[in-house]
Structure formats: C-alpha cells, structure tokens
Design an enzyme around this catalytic site. Sequence first.
Site, short mmCIF file in Angstrom:
data_model
loop_
_atom_site.label_atom_id
_atom_site.label_comp_id
_atom_site.label_asym_id
_atom_site.label_seq_id
_atom_site.Cartn_x
_atom_site.Cartn_y
_atom_site.Cartn_z
N SER A 111 -11.10 19.96 -38.05
CA SER A 111 -11.66 20.12 -36.72
C SER A 111 -11.33 21.50 -36.19
CB SER A 111 -11.10 19.06 -35.75
OG SER A 111 -9.76 19.35 -35.40
N LYS A 112 -12.22 22.04 -35.36
CA LYS A 112 -12.03 23.37 -34.80
C LYS A 112 -10.79 23.40 -33.91
CE LYS A 112 -13.14 27.56 -33.25
NZ LYS A 112 -12.25 27.75 -32.12
N ARG A 113 -10.59 22.34 -33.11
CA ARG A 113 -9.45 22.34 -32.19
C ARG A 113 -8.12 22.29 -32.93
NH1 ARG A 113 -10.52 17.59 -28.05
NH2 ARG A 113 -11.54 16.68 -29.89
#
Length: 506
Positions: free
Chosen positions: A261-263
Amino acid sequence: MHAITDQKVRVRFAPSPTGYLHIGGARTALYNWLFAKQHNGTFILRIEDTDAERSTDESIQAILDGLRWLGLDWDEGPTFQSANRPHHLEAARRLLESGHAYKCFCTQEDLKRKRLEAEKEKKSYGYDRTCRGLSPEEIASREEQGLPYVLRFKVPDPSLDDGPEGLAGESVAFEDLVYGRVEKRLQDIEDFVIVRSDGLPLYLLSNAVDDMRDGITHVIRGQDGLGNTPRQILIYRALGSPLPSFAHMNLTLDPKRAKISKRRHGEVVTVDFYRKRGFLPWALCNFLLLLGWSTEDNREIVTREEAIREFTLARAGRANSVFDYRKGDPKFFTDPKAIAINAEYIRTMDIEELAGLVRPELEEAGLWDPAYAAERRDWYIHTLDLIRARYHTLKDFAVLGRPYFSEDFEIEPKALSKNLQKDTRLKDWLPELADRLEAVDPFTLESTEAAVRAFAEEREVKAGLIINAVRAAVTGQLAGPGLFEILVTLGRASTAARLRRTALLL
C-alpha cells in the site's frame, strides 16, 4: 441466475483515488487489459471516488498518468462512481421494496456493546438481526421520532426459511476462474449494511450496481475481494441481474508478507517511482505480469504481443507473490528481478527506439548536444550501443554514461585507488602514453591496442596495469566496454586530454 457466458468480454479496473497508482493496482489493471485485448473485448476505467474525505484530484491524475505511461489504454471511461450515486440509491430502494433489505435503527453504541459482550464470552459477533422483524408500525414509530437508520441486506436464513424469493438455499457458491469452487454458508453471512445512516451507499452495493450498469462480464480483481463476492452475488440475484464470472488474483505482498500500500510503503511501491528512475513501461509491465502469473515455459521476458497472445487466467497462481524491494541495489531500492528485466530490455531493444528514450535523460542532465541529432547521429547511436550492455535503467545513460558525453566527470574512488594510485610511475607514464596515442594513425581498435601493449612492454610491466589505468583515466570507472572500443569512440584528442588531466591528479 446464471453467469454471463455469451456476451462480448467487458472488464474494468476500478481504483480508489486515495493515493498514487501502486504496483498492486497496476498489476490488476494489466491483467484486465490483457484479458480484454486477448478476447477483443472492452477495458473500462472506473474511478471509485466515493470516499470523499480521502479522494483527491491529484490521485486521480496520478492514476490516469500511470496507466497512460504503462501503455494500458482504456476503451471506455474514466467514469466516476460518485456520479452514479442516484442509481445506487435507486437499487437500494428496489431492494427495500422487494423485501431484500430492511431499515435498521440499531445505534453504534448498541452494536459496540453487543460486540464487547460477545468478546467477553469468547464468541464471534455478527449482527443479531434485532431490526429484521420490526413491524410496519414499529418502523413508522421510529421514523416519526426521527431516529437514524441504515439499510441492511436481508440475508436468507435457511433455518427459518424466510429468504426472499429467488435467494433460497443453504449457501452461496460460484466457480472462481483462479480458485475454483468457492462456497459460503448463508448462516455465516450477517445482514450487511448497504446504505449508511447519512444516506450514502456502501462499496458492496455501489460496486455491484456499477458492474451491472457497465455490463461487466468478468470481474478480475485481487484476492482481498474474494470475501465480498458472496454478498455481492446476493445483491446481483436480488436485483435480478445475471452474474459476471469472477477471477481473484493472488495478492502482492511486501517482504514481511504485508499487503502493498502507498500509505504503508511510500513511493517505492508506486508506478511513478519507476518512471522517474528510468524504467521502461513495458519492462515494468513484464515484471508485474510475473507477480502471480507464469508462461508455459517459465521464461521471464514476455513481450507485449506475447503477453496478449498467451495470457490466461488458468496460469494464475493462488499463492501470494512477494515484491522484495529490500534485496535490490540501494540506488534502485526495488525488486532485483524488476531491475534485471528492465536491463534486458535495454540491452535488446531497437537502438533507434532507445536513442529517443535516452535523449530526454541527457537533456535533463545537460549532456545533450544538438549534433547528436545531426552530423554526430551515427556516433550517438554507436555510443549507446557500446555502453548499454551494462546499464539497467535509462538514468544510467546520464549518470554512468556521463564520461561518454562530457569531459566533466569524476573518477570513482575505487578506480582511483585501485587502478591509478598503486603505482606512482603512472603519473609520468600517462602523459607519455598520451603523446604516443596522439601519433597513432589511423586511430583504430587494432592500432590503439598495439600502441598500449607496446608501451607496457617497453616499461616492462604487465599490459593489464596500463589498460586498467587508462580505463580509469578516460572513463573514471573500474569496468565498462572493451578499452580500445572506448578509446576509438572518444577519439584521439579526447583520449589524450583525459590521460594528461588525470596525471595531474596523481
């Protein structure tokens, strides 16, 4: 209802614009795109932007730019899920009126209390259907009091035989094109919320209604969507819609087996990370293709045309794939297989195509000479062909390749210590060799090699000492193409000047 089998293939990629396009999403898009291309179908781009708090215009643009850069062109869209909200609510109204949904007035406090009680008793908690049996009078009374409510889907209860017409049975089952038969007992599915108390439809409903509207024949998505599928099938059946075929692809995990995930992982898992670092679009697609899929002969280089021709869901793996960016070279900080695949494309692609891709890199680094597109075009092409064998990304041509396009370059510390500073006599010998090479005519592979080897023989040292010193002096590097190819490419004047300039540093 039976699955769709006789329609033209229609698939979709439906990202949520809450961050940049990451490699997991890009792989899903790639698989849908390949499936559509192979079957002469339609690839639809739908932006699921119903999370108003987290959805941003920047993220939407990043998704569009990422797909365009990868070459995953869409046939329809982009459409936006938020624009279809009236249709989602209309579907909810139909479900309510047909008895497939009901109003639930339970508060969050009620649900939290019941959940805590279940946990104390070490029981799993599912909604206990408190509001499922409310009479019309009880519902009207609560509405008159202005009590908020959600809409819940009425999952059939085989033990009570109270399922709405068309939803009878003990379980929900379907044939997943990757995982095979999947079955979920109805008694294990709680009555799920389809519309929140603020009137906003939830993903389960919106996604299914949009797929119905778009005529999606095959839902190809990540394995994390597998748990939603039985509930969405119930919605399809309740609305009288034929089912699409489902294919759930394995997940792409990080080295610790956590979902990408980007986060969580930052830019290292975004498509833009690779674009900025000089990866080739299809080379990245090739890498993503193999994260969960394999060719029949297990080869690792798969061209765009081969991928379209050979892609089949039957060869998709069930085990989750790992994107092991920790093993990569620190300057890339990505999976070494991605680097290796990109390097292979650079080594083998059409040289004219490569020339066009390298030019912007040289321009950005201030190394581009307009003559490379005119009278020195042949030299430019020859030089790229000479140096590309050891390069991994387009950025390498402006960084590692700098000595070939500029006189302003630094000598690597290892090249200086290992090949130039170990023998103090090189300080005098390099200018002498420069004089010798300036007199060589013609300046060819054979003549330069003969001159260098003769020089070493006259000084009674191994030729390797002189060859390694000359390489470090004219390129600043320990390794590279054959030395004499380098000298001829640089030319007589540049070679001599570099040898003399390096001697002043010793």
